[in-house]
Motif scaffolding. Structure first.
Motif, PDB file in Angstrom:
ATOM      1  N   GLY A 111      -4.428  -0.020   0.437  1.00  0.00           N
ATOM      2  CA  GLY A 111      -3.818  -0.784   1.611  1.00  0.00           C
ATOM      3  C   GLY A 111      -3.021  -1.906   1.039  1.00  0.00           C
ATOM      4  N   GLY A 112      -2.020  -2.520   1.899  1.00  0.00           N
ATOM      5  CA  GLY A 112      -1.144  -3.431   1.496  1.00  0.00           C
ATOM      6  C   GLY A 112      -2.204  -4.867   1.740  1.00  0.00           C
ATOM      7  N   GLY A 153       0.681  -1.108  -0.003  1.00  0.00           N
ATOM      8  CA  GLY A 153      -0.002   0.062   0.024  1.00  0.00           C
ATOM      9  C   GLY A 153       0.715   1.331  -0.159  1.00  0.00           C
ATOM     10  N   LYS A 154       0.137   2.362  -0.094  1.00  0.00           N
ATOM     11  CA  LYS A 154       0.738   3.839  -0.152  1.00  0.00           C
ATOM     12  C   LYS A 154       1.645   3.827   0.964  1.00  0.00           C
ATOM     13  CE  LYS A 154       0.077   8.394  -1.641  1.00  0.00           C
ATOM     14  NZ  LYS A 154       0.894   8.419  -3.155  1.00  0.00           N
ATOM     15  N   THR A 155       1.031   3.423   2.189  1.00  0.00           N
ATOM     16  CA  THR A 155       1.812   3.839   3.458  1.00  0.00           C
ATOM     17  C   THR A 155       2.647   3.032   3.746  1.00  0.00           C
ATOM     18  OG1 THR A 155       0.242   2.061   4.685  1.00  0.00           O
ATOM     19  CG2 THR A 155      -0.601   4.570   4.602  1.00  0.00           C
ATOM     20  N   ASP A 168      12.753   8.346  -7.237  1.00  0.00           N
ATOM     21  CA  ASP A 168      13.275   7.210  -7.631  1.00  0.00           C
ATOM     22  C   ASP A 168      13.041   6.116  -6.566  1.00  0.00           C
ATOM     23  OD1 ASP A 168      14.662   8.495  -9.594  1.00  0.00           O
ATOM     24  OD2 ASP A 168      16.633   8.682  -8.712  1.00  0.00           O
ATOM     25  N   PHE A 169      12.882   6.445  -5.359  1.00  0.00           N
ATOM     26  CA  PHE A 169      12.636   5.249  -4.279  1.00  0.00           C
ATOM     27  C   PHE A 169      11.425   5.233  -3.749  1.00  0.00           C
ATOM     28  CE2 PHE A 169      17.023   6.518  -3.978  1.00  0.00           C
ATOM     29  CZ  PHE A 169      17.801   5.382  -3.305  1.00  0.00           C
ATOM     30  N   GLY A 170      10.346   6.003  -4.142  1.00  0.00           N
ATOM     31  CA  GLY A 170       8.980   5.861  -4.197  1.00  0.00           C
ATOM     32  C   GLY A 170       8.291   5.592  -5.519  1.00  0.00           C
ATOM     33  N   LYS A 171       7.124   5.759  -5.514  1.00  0.00           N
ATOM     34  CA  LYS A 171       6.321   5.652  -6.626  1.00  0.00           C
ATOM     35  C   LYS A 171       5.266   6.468  -6.961  1.00  0.00           C
ATOM     36  CE  LYS A 171       6.975   0.595  -6.932  1.00  0.00           C
ATOM     37  NZ  LYS A 171       7.754   0.622  -8.028  1.00  0.00           N
ATOM     38  N   PRO A 172       5.569   7.847  -7.613  1.00  0.00           N
ATOM     39  CA  PRO A 172       4.958   9.135  -7.789  1.00  0.00           C
ATOM     40  C   PRO A 172       3.423   8.849  -8.159  1.00  0.00           C
ATOM     41  CG  PRO A 172       6.988   9.412  -8.542  1.00  0.00           C
ATOM     42  CD  PRO A 172       7.050   8.104  -8.265  1.00  0.00           C
ATOM     43  N   GLY A 173       2.179   9.139  -7.663  1.00  0.00           N
ATOM     44  CA  GLY A 173       0.885   9.182  -8.304  1.00  0.00           C
ATOM     45  C   GLY A 173       0.577   7.727  -7.631  1.00  0.00           C
ATOM     46  N   ILE A 209      11.127  -6.809   1.730  1.00  0.00           N
ATOM     47  CA  ILE A 209      10.975  -5.715   0.812  1.00  0.00           C
ATOM     48  C   ILE A 209      10.163  -4.359   1.538  1.00  0.00           C
ATOM     49  CG2 ILE A 209       9.897  -5.384  -1.476  1.00  0.00           C
ATOM     50  CD1 ILE A 209      12.101  -7.378  -1.439  1.00  0.00           C
ATOM     51  N   PHE A 210      10.612  -3.286   1.034  1.00  0.00           N
ATOM     52  CA  PHE A 210      10.093  -1.984   1.581  1.00  0.00           C
ATOM     53  C   PHE A 210      10.400  -2.027   3.075  1.00  0.00           C
ATOM     54  CE2 PHE A 210       7.705  -1.754  -2.379  1.00  0.00           C
ATOM     55  CZ  PHE A 210       8.039  -0.512  -2.550  1.00  0.00           C
ATOM     56  N   GLN A 211      11.372  -2.634   3.415  1.00  0.00           N
ATOM     57  CA  GLN A 211      11.830  -2.745   4.864  1.00  0.00           C
ATOM     58  C   GLN A 211      13.556  -1.900   5.022  1.00  0.00           C
ATOM     59  OE1 GLN A 211      10.189  -3.275   7.657  1.00  0.00           O
ATOM     60  NE2 GLN A 211       8.249  -4.563   6.589  1.00  0.00           N
TER      61      GLN A 211
END
Length: 864
Positions: A559-560, A527-529, A549-554, A702-704
């Motif tokens: 939720g995850g 999710g976005k959070t 670069d590290f996020g995903k704009p838009g 991942i994402f940690q």
């Protein structure tokens, strides 16, 4: 208070991205054409300056080789004149790498590139540079020391969390080798003038332009001389190379430099999960190239020089795949003209692709050029050692080679389906080896590094089986359990749910499967959070490009979600001596409809004969491409108390709790051959991941990001794929994917279990090639134990000699005796790049060496 510098060493460089700013092919062309013209201009404009005040430009070794490969003779002569004058120089590394992902021998071949330039131009480069990537494997200083490197500069991306390290330290590898290392947190290079806390009389000013920008203009020389004179009028300025600073600083013998003996684990390593099929192929190609080279080197023929060039090219291509740039800059291609950010829903991507076809085409083309490295490596391997199945003919010669320094009993050789149903015949003994329906034969015994000359005969399918057992049945299981077992293992699956409910080690009386889905496949959408939390936690600085670069704009505010498998259909299969449980799962309709899950997921659990291990394979069919942040996992919750973990990473064995420096990647590890878990009761379980190297302990990685992390639960998560990166890597992954894992229970720790030998047996099977072997004796008359065998190759010097390389596969000092099967004029110990160190005493064909933990040894065996 800053010590006034007596001398400032200035080095000019640019950050080399093989991609990112353009397609990789375009980047190389840019360096060879426009950038070299700029370098010629600035160097020639300052050539009349006094020594130390001329412009000097440093490139990685591989890129300089590309630039010197110039068809225009006049232009090439101008470039080589700059090299001879010391104005165009290289450092010891070929380029920046995701070092953890690389192979030991593969990395060594990258260091050969600098050595080739050393020999050609009469230099001895001792400094190396990597930029952007925050951390590297613990084995790196040991590898660099093998090439004579004494100084390393690591410059970190401005916004990535750096490893917590002193600016300057001796980085000690697992074998005790030390390399003076300068770590620049938050910057590619260093400042022109020293900071207030600098305590030494000489300063290293590494003035580096950004991604593929190229050299500074010639006016920079006078400007920096003026800037230094304004603050430190008595300081000497020397414009030159990294080697100049390194030699001066090290020679002064400062005894207050701290020593760091830690793994600086790469916090960008999740990017490896964006190319699942290619990563699997590269991991296999490293071993296949080594085996093919071993066959060629122990069977010298007049035309083998060309074959060896194919091997060298194959290594170059697999190493290029490990270079740190795996695609185009996404924000520059998929964001312009989109005020609300990128498209993520399938319908929105279709509209966006129609509106901006060129941006999608260029992004996807950059990912294809990354895949081209793998395709080229496969072609080079096939050209070096032709497969035996091409144009199969009855009575044709087939060569079979054992690439390991240990004898093999009942070893399988894969001949390819074209030879299925026939048999191999040894003309010397008339012994027959049936070839089964999959094109495999079993060789009952073959000596260390032995090559056999055999003949293939067609039409002998009646003999083609790998087991004497004739029973065969296939049973579809409903609600009942599916059970397979032998004298070592018992594995049970619930037929209705498709869950593996037991993985039982009979010898130890140990149940390894814990509740929570042993051996399951899980699919996760973030999710976005989740993304925002990671971006905030990981940031060393916040800039707009970092968020892109590290996020995903838009990214939508979803939720995850974690999706498990759906309905299962279970089959029990026994065929010959092989037993299998096959479970075909449905997947959640939403996970594959709105997101990118596979259409079906199949698990195959295999038990062969009386083997003490079991093989798990997940086959994901019809995985959909999605731009949503996603990941897949192979999950192993373990029933173990007091677990101790060990990871085999780039040749060294790492304790993920104690051996990783604070601030490095403690959440996601890139392993080479195996992961091991040993409990307080002395029982252990090793997992050999053949196709994916990414592993987390305790929870998915991942994402940690955490500066320090200790796993709480004994659960292994092998990452099958992910698209965490928002740039520079594929943003969507699709197709049919397959992942193989071997699970091997054992008693005692990883050394007592012989995991290194087990990994070599798995990774380096017998190799077969078309053609007749020359008569020869095996290279060794006695096996080598507790070593990792790296290479058998012809000498780079061109003399009649074979080079062998291995490493101590343990963390203990030990002696190794090499029993050579033949007479050699001399046995010479060499560095890792084949610089001669000293001749060794040979008694009765034996050479004995004392080896440090994980030490690499290279010997040259001179035939004349």
């Amino acid at each position: 208070m800053t010590m006034k510098p007596e001398k400032i060493y200035v080095v000019f460089k640019t950050h080399v991205d093989l991609g990112f700013t353009d397609l990789p092919s375009g980047v190389v062309r840019q360096y060879k054409e426009r950038m070299m013209e700029d370098v010629l201009n600035v160097c020639e404009a300052t050539a009349a300056n006094p020594p130390g005040h001329r412009y000097v430009w440093t490139l990685p070794a591989w890129m300089l080789q590309q630039c010197l490969d110039e068809p225009d003779a006049e232009r090439r002569a101008r470039l080589e004149q700059l090299v001879q004058a010391g104005q165009l120089i290289w450092h010891a590394l070929p380029f920046t790498t995701h070092t953890e992902f690389c192979g030991v021998e593969e990395y060594m071949r990258g260091l050969y590139m600098s050595e080739e330039l050393n020999r050609k131009y009469g230099r001895e480069v001792i400094a190396a540079k990597m930029t952007d990537v925050p951390g590297h494997a613990w084995m790196l200083p040991s590898l660099l020391a093998q090439a004579g490197v004494r100084f390393l500069h690591l410059g970190v991306n401005a916004c990535s969390a750096p490893v917590e390290l002193p600016r300057l330290f001796w980085w000690e590898g697992p074998d005790g080798s030390r390399v003076l290392t300068w770590y620049s947190a938050g910057e590619y290079g260093t400042s022109l003038l020293p900071p207030d806390d600098w305590e030494y009389p000489i300063w290293f000013a590494l003035l580096q332009t950004h991604d593929n920008f190229g050299p500074q203009s010639s006016v920079v020389v006078q400007e920096l001389l003026d800037d230094v004179a304004a603050k430190y009028p008595d300081a000497e300025v020397h414009i030159g190379t990294m080697d100049d600073f390194a030699r001066d600083f090290i020679a002064r013998g400062y005894d207050d430099i701290p020593v760091i003996a830690k793994d600086l684990a790469d916090s960008w390593i999740h990017g490896v999960g964006t190319y699942p099929p290619e990563v699997a192929q590269v991991r296999g190609l490293r071993y296949d190239l080594a085996s093919a080279e071993s066959l060629l080197a122990t069977q010298p023929k007049p035309d083998d020089a060309e074959a060896m060039r194919h091997i060298a090219k194959g290594y170059e291509q697999t190493l290029l795949f490990g270079e740190h740039t795996w695609g185009i800059d996404v924000k520059s291609n998929l964001l312009p003209g989109r005020p609300d950010g990128r498209a993520f829903w399938t319908r929105d991507i279709a509209k966006d692709r129609a509106a901006f076809p060129d941006s999608y085409r260029k992004a996807e083309q950059s990912w294809e050029e990354q895949r081209d490295y793998v395709r080229t490596a496969r072609r080079e391997l096939a050209a070096a050692v032709p497969a035996p199945g091409a144009d199969a003919a009855d009575g044709m010669a087939v060569t079979v080679h054992n690439p390991l320094p240990r004898a093999r009993q009942f070893a399988v050789v894969d001949l390819g389906e074209a030879l299925a149903g026939g048999r191999l015949v040894d003309p010397a003994t008339e012994k027959r080896y049936p070839v089964d329906a999959a094109g495999r034969a079993v060789i009952d015994e073959i000596a260390p590094l032995e090559t056999r000359a055999l003949l293939w005969q067609a039409g002998a399918s009646g003999e083609a089986k790998l087991s004497a057992c004739d029973t065969a049945f296939r049973e579809r299981v409903g609600a009942a359990e599916a059970l397979i077992e032998n004298g070592s293992l018992r594995i049970r699956a619930d037929g209705a749910s498709g869950r593996i409910v037991s993985f039982y080690d009979k010898r130890a009386g140990k149940e390894w499967a814990a509740e929570g889905g042993f051996g399951e496949y899980q699919y996760e959408v973030f999710g976005k959070t989740d993304i925002l939390r990671f971006v905030k936690r990981y940031a060393y600085d916040l800039r707009d490009w970092y968020v892109n670069d590290f996020g995903k704009p838009g990214y939508p505010r979803i939720g995850g979600r974690l999706f498990e498998n759906g309905d299962a259909r279970t089959e029990l299969i026994r065929e010959g001596g092989r037993q299998q449980i096959r479970i075909l799962y449905g997947t959640d309709p939403e996970s594959r409809g709105e997101f990118g899950n596979a259409a079906t997921a199949e698990l195959v659990v295999t038990l062969d004969g009386e083997a003490s291990h079991a093989d798990f394979e997940w086959k994901l069919a019809g995985k959909r491409e999605t731009a949503f942040a996603e990941a897949g996992y192979f999950v192993l919750p373990l029933n173990v108390g007091g677990p101790q973990y060990r990871l085999q990473k780039l040749g060294a064995v790492v304790d993920p709790v104690r051996d990783i420096a604070r601030g490095a990647n403690t959440r996601l590890h890139c392993v080479d051959q195996w992961v091991d878990v040993t409990g307080e009761d002395g029982s252990g379980l090793a997992v050999f991941p053949l196709d994916t190297p990414l592993c987390s302990i305790g929870e998915p990685g991942i994402f940690q990001y955490d500066e320090a992390y200790v796993p709480e639960e004994p659960v292994l998560f092998f990452n099958l794929f992910n698209n965490q990166w928002g740039t520079n890597f594929p943003q969507w992954i699709g197709g049919d994917l397959a992942y193989r894992f071997r699970l091997q229970p054992h008693a005692g720790d990883w050394k007592a279990a012989g995991l290194e030998a087990a990994a070599e047996e798995l990774r380096r099977p017998l190799i077969a090639a078309r053609g007749e072997a020359a008569a020869n004796r095996p290279l060794l008359r006695e096996p080598l134990r507790d070593v990792r065998w790296l290479a058998v190759k012809t000498a780079e010097s061109g003399e009649d000699a074979v080079v062998i390389r291995w490493m101590n596969a343990t963390d203990e000092r030990r002696e190794t005796t090499l029993a050579l099967n033949g007479d050699y004029a001399a046995v010479i110990r060499c560095s890792g790049v084949e610089r001669e160190i000293a001749p060794l005493e040979v008694r009765d064909g034996r050479v004995t060496l004392a080896m440090r933990p994980y030490e690499i040894v290279t010997l040259k065996l001179c035939r004349s």
